[in-house]
Scaffold this motif. Structure first.
Motif, PDB file in Angstrom:
ATOM      1  N   PRO A  81       0.839  -1.195   0.000  1.00  0.00           N
ATOM      2  CA  PRO A  81       0.000   0.000   0.000  1.00  0.00           C
ATOM      3  C   PRO A  81       0.874   1.244   0.000  1.00  0.00           C
ATOM      4  CG  PRO A  81       0.129  -0.908   2.207  1.00  0.00           C
ATOM      5  CD  PRO A  81       0.860  -1.862   1.297  1.00  0.00           C
ATOM      6  N   PRO A  82       0.339   2.392  -0.390  1.00  0.00           N
ATOM      7  CA  PRO A  82       1.145   3.610  -0.382  1.00  0.00           C
ATOM      8  C   PRO A  82       1.541   3.983   1.031  1.00  0.00           C
ATOM      9  CG  PRO A  82      -1.172   4.127  -0.726  1.00  0.00           C
ATOM     10  CD  PRO A  82      -1.039   2.646  -0.803  1.00  0.00           C
ATOM     11  N   PRO A  83       2.790   4.505   1.248  1.00  0.00           N
ATOM     12  CA  PRO A  83       3.196   4.913   2.592  1.00  0.00           C
ATOM     13  C   PRO A  83       2.290   6.009   3.115  1.00  0.00           C
ATOM     14  CG  PRO A  83       5.095   4.816   1.113  1.00  0.00           C
ATOM     15  CD  PRO A  83       3.867   4.692   0.269  1.00  0.00           C
ATOM     16  N   GLU A 138      14.462  15.775  11.684  1.00  0.00           N
ATOM     17  CA  GLU A 138      15.169  14.493  11.691  1.00  0.00           C
ATOM     18  C   GLU A 138      14.563  13.549  10.662  1.00  0.00           C
ATOM     19  OE1 GLU A 138      16.361  14.340  16.422  1.00  0.00           O
ATOM     20  OE2 GLU A 138      14.354  13.750  15.788  1.00  0.00           O
ATOM     21  N   HIS A 139      15.448  12.746  10.035  1.00  0.00           N
ATOM     22  CA  HIS A 139      15.007  11.827   8.984  1.00  0.00           C
ATOM     23  C   HIS A 139      15.711  10.491   9.154  1.00  0.00           C
ATOM     24  CE1 HIS A 139      14.519  10.547   4.625  1.00  0.00           C
ATOM     25  NE2 HIS A 139      13.303  10.828   5.026  1.00  0.00           N
ATOM     26  N   PRO A 140      15.018   9.458   9.681  1.00  0.00           N
ATOM     27  CA  PRO A 140      13.580   9.430   9.980  1.00  0.00           C
ATOM     28  C   PRO A 140      13.246  10.246  11.229  1.00  0.00           C
ATOM     29  CG  PRO A 140      14.617   7.408  10.730  1.00  0.00           C
ATOM     30  CD  PRO A 140      15.669   8.158   9.983  1.00  0.00           C
ATOM     31  N   GLY A 141      11.992  10.660  11.285  1.00  0.00           N
ATOM     32  CA  GLY A 141      11.563  11.462  12.411  1.00  0.00           C
ATOM     33  C   GLY A 141      10.065  11.400  12.604  1.00  0.00           C
ATOM     34  N   THR A 184       7.544   4.649   6.794  1.00  0.00           N
ATOM     35  CA  THR A 184       6.632   5.791   6.734  1.00  0.00           C
ATOM     36  C   THR A 184       7.179   6.981   7.515  1.00  0.00           C
ATOM     37  OG1 THR A 184       5.337   5.061   8.670  1.00  0.00           O
ATOM     38  CG2 THR A 184       4.639   4.275   6.505  1.00  0.00           C
ATOM     39  N   TRP A 185       8.125   6.761   8.402  1.00  0.00           N
ATOM     40  CA  TRP A 185       8.763   7.856   9.142  1.00  0.00           C
ATOM     41  C   TRP A 185       9.918   8.460   8.340  1.00  0.00           C
ATOM     42  CZ3 TRP A 185       8.368   8.382  14.971  1.00  0.00           C
ATOM     43  CH2 TRP A 185       7.198   7.791  15.447  1.00  0.00           C
ATOM     44  N   ARG A 186      10.171   7.874   7.154  1.00  0.00           N
ATOM     45  CA  ARG A 186      11.153   8.431   6.221  1.00  0.00           C
ATOM     46  C   ARG A 186      10.460   8.914   4.959  1.00  0.00           C
ATOM     47  NH1 ARG A 186      13.778   3.713   6.959  1.00  0.00           N
ATOM     48  NH2 ARG A 186      13.256   3.196   4.812  1.00  0.00           N
ATOM     49  N   ASN A 187       9.169   9.164   5.030  1.00  0.00           N
ATOM     50  CA  ASN A 187       8.399   9.607   3.864  1.00  0.00           C
ATOM     51  C   ASN A 187       8.479   8.608   2.718  1.00  0.00           C
ATOM     52  OD1 ASN A 187       7.957  12.098   5.259  1.00  0.00           O
ATOM     53  ND2 ASN A 187       9.952  12.795   4.544  1.00  0.00           N
ATOM     54  N   GLY A 188       8.676   7.328   3.042  1.00  0.00           N
ATOM     55  CA  GLY A 188       8.735   6.305   2.008  1.00  0.00           C
ATOM     56  C   GLY A 188      10.086   6.154   1.346  1.00  0.00           C
ATOM     57  N   ALA A 189      11.089   6.934   1.770  1.00  0.00           N
ATOM     58  CA  ALA A 189      12.414   6.854   1.155  1.00  0.00           C
ATOM     59  C   ALA A 189      13.077   5.525   1.485  1.00  0.00           C
ATOM     60  CB  ALA A 189      13.291   8.009   1.645  1.00  0.00           C
TER      61      ALA A 189
END
Length: 480
Positions: free
Chosen positions: A99-101, A208-211, A440-445
């Motif tokens: 599924p999409p993040p 922060e990434h992930p954040g 999902t805490w990395r915007n899907g990266a």
């Protein structure tokens, strides 16, 4: 509009077959009980990111074979005649299309029957151990005082501000008087107050990434340009931020227990961050969301305690320490910034926090209950953290590995590279578990994959083992 069907992975059975097989397995294994209501077509299609018609095909087959029964407007239910069978062992996970993040707020409480929070909910204190009788007495005492019924002061109830200032001085090393403490209804309100008071709309901000997903979401809504600064084994990489986003004027960090990886920002990084803020005339928001809970050694001092230049805006919360319905957070600022924050409080849209709740919390802190409660919870959480880690340990060979950090209220479970953490989390949530995917805490990266599980409400060893076994089963799609 109906979403297009997701594409199955090469060699996998059609999506409707996988949905059918998953429901049949859950019914046969007893994860779905006779008479239990199942998700609507629309809800399940949205959850899995597939077309509604795909779900309809699977449901029609389940209805035709007697696993489900339709009851008109009431919804679709597991048949009363469905008999659970002996569950099979998990052999493969995450075979449905991804599924999409999404970036659901981790502290959005997912509820199961009766309003009880779902297992593994993050950011939720131990509700079974909250001193309800004591709290009821404090509330009753305040109700009898007419002052508790008046319109709240924009900056907060002064006795609570005084109590927090004294507590933070003792426990977090922050030297501030009551006037430097501002009461707000939530962490996102802390960010809004800070951006307004410092005039940061239109500026760039390090995150922060992930954040923590709501941080970036809130800053974007407030008109800031969000800059993802990578987090390594030592926390936010200040050198990376300087090199890639040199014009930023705000950094939002979780130095005591990085959210979500759990690492603590070491002294050298803290000095680098403070130097950057001083050189750039920039500001640092320190989100100390669970700094009280450290299980090896003493709680780390706040970054704010090192802030000789007045560049750190300290944000804390009472909702994660006491109970989420409280909706009380606070902001601590340098003395020279007090007038700016006072003016921003008078402009704010939230209108202040209910004085009755503030007064009860003030009593809870000033009478010593707060410190005792935190000490007791620290011991309790250390035990519950160990129980969940112990229950997960047998599944390390299957690719679910726990890396314990020194503090916090959740565990990060690494998953092996061939498993998709977004799919795993989606399957877990469909089965009633409040699990989040690190992706999902990395915007899907691309990057490290993992699952985030809260442990604070895991009450004993038997419950921990049962919940983990059910969680692992929820990842499995048996062949149709």
């Amino acid at each position: 509009m109906t979403q297009p069907a997701a594409q199955a992975k090469p060699g996998a059975s059609p999506i409707h077959e996988q949905i059918y097989a998953r429901f049949r397995a859950m019914i046969e294994q007893g994860q779905l009980s006779p008479g239990q209501k199942v998700s609507s077509l629309r809800a399940l299609a949205t959850e899995l990111g597939v077309a509604r018609g795909t779900v309809q095909v699977a449901y029609d087959r389940l209805l035709g074979e007697g696993y489900l029964v339709a009851r008109g407007p009431a919804g679709t239910f597991v048949s009363e005649h469905a008999t659970p069978a002996q569950p099979a062992r998990v052999t493969q996970a995450a075979v449905v299309a991804r599924p999409p993040p999404t970036q659901d707020a981790p502290d959005h409480i997912i509820e199961v029957d009766g309003g009880t929070p779902a297992p593994f909910q993050m950011g939720l204190p131990a509700l079974d151990e909250f001193p309800r009788k004591l709290w009821a007495g404090l509330m009753a005492r305040q109700v009898r005082k007419a002052g508790s019924l008046t319109k709240p002061a924009p900056a907060g109830y002064m006795p609570l501000r005084e109590a927090l200032a004294a507590y933070l001085h003792r426990s977090r090393g922050i030297d501030a008087y009551a006037g430097q403490v501002f009461i707000v209804p939530a962490y996102t309100a802390s960010l809004a107050l800070t951006v307004d008071a410092l005039g940061l709309a239109g500026e760039s901000a390090w995150v922060e990434h992930p954040g923590y997903p709501p941080t970036a979401q809130t800053l974007k809504r407030l008109g800031l340009q969000v800059c993802d600064v990578c987090v390594d084994q030592h926390g936010i990489d200040v050198a990376f931020g300087r090199a890639h986003f040199p014009t930023a004027r705000l950094a939002v960090v979780t130095p005591s227990h990085q959210s979500p990886t759990g690492v603590a920002l070491p002294l050298q990084r803290r000095v680098e961050l403070l130097d950057w803020a001083s050189e750039r005339d920039a500001w640092i928001v320190e989100d100390d969301y669970d700094g009280e809970y450290r299980y090896r050694g003493h709680p780390l001092p706040a970054l704010k305690s090192m802030d000789s230049g007045g560049r750190v805006i300290y944000c804390g919360t009472l909702s994660k320490v006491l109970f989420p319905g409280l909706r009380l957070s606070y902001v601590v600022v340098a003395q020279n910034l007090v007038p700016h924050f006072e003016q921003a409080c008078r402009r704010t849209a939230h209108g202040g926090c209910p004085e009755l709740l503030q007064a009860a919390v003030a009593g809870f802190i000033s009478e010593g209950h707060f410190s005792r409660h935190i000490k007791r919870m620290r011991t309790l959480y250390a035990r519950r953290r160990a129980l969940l880690a112990e229950a997960l340990a047998p599944y390390a060979a299957e690719g679910f590995v726990v890396h314990l950090q020194d503090g916090g209220m959740h565990l990060l479970v690494d998953v092996r590279d061939d498993l998709d953490d977004v799919v795993l989390a989606s399957l877990a949530r469909a089965a009633g578990f409040a699990v989040h995917a690190l992706t999902t805490w990395r915007n899907g990266a691309p990057g490290r994959r993992g699952l985030l599980l809260g442990f604070t409400n895991v009450r004993d060893r038997e419950e921990a083992k049962r919940l983990v076994a059910e969680l692992i089963r929820s990842f499995e799609l048996q062949a149709g």
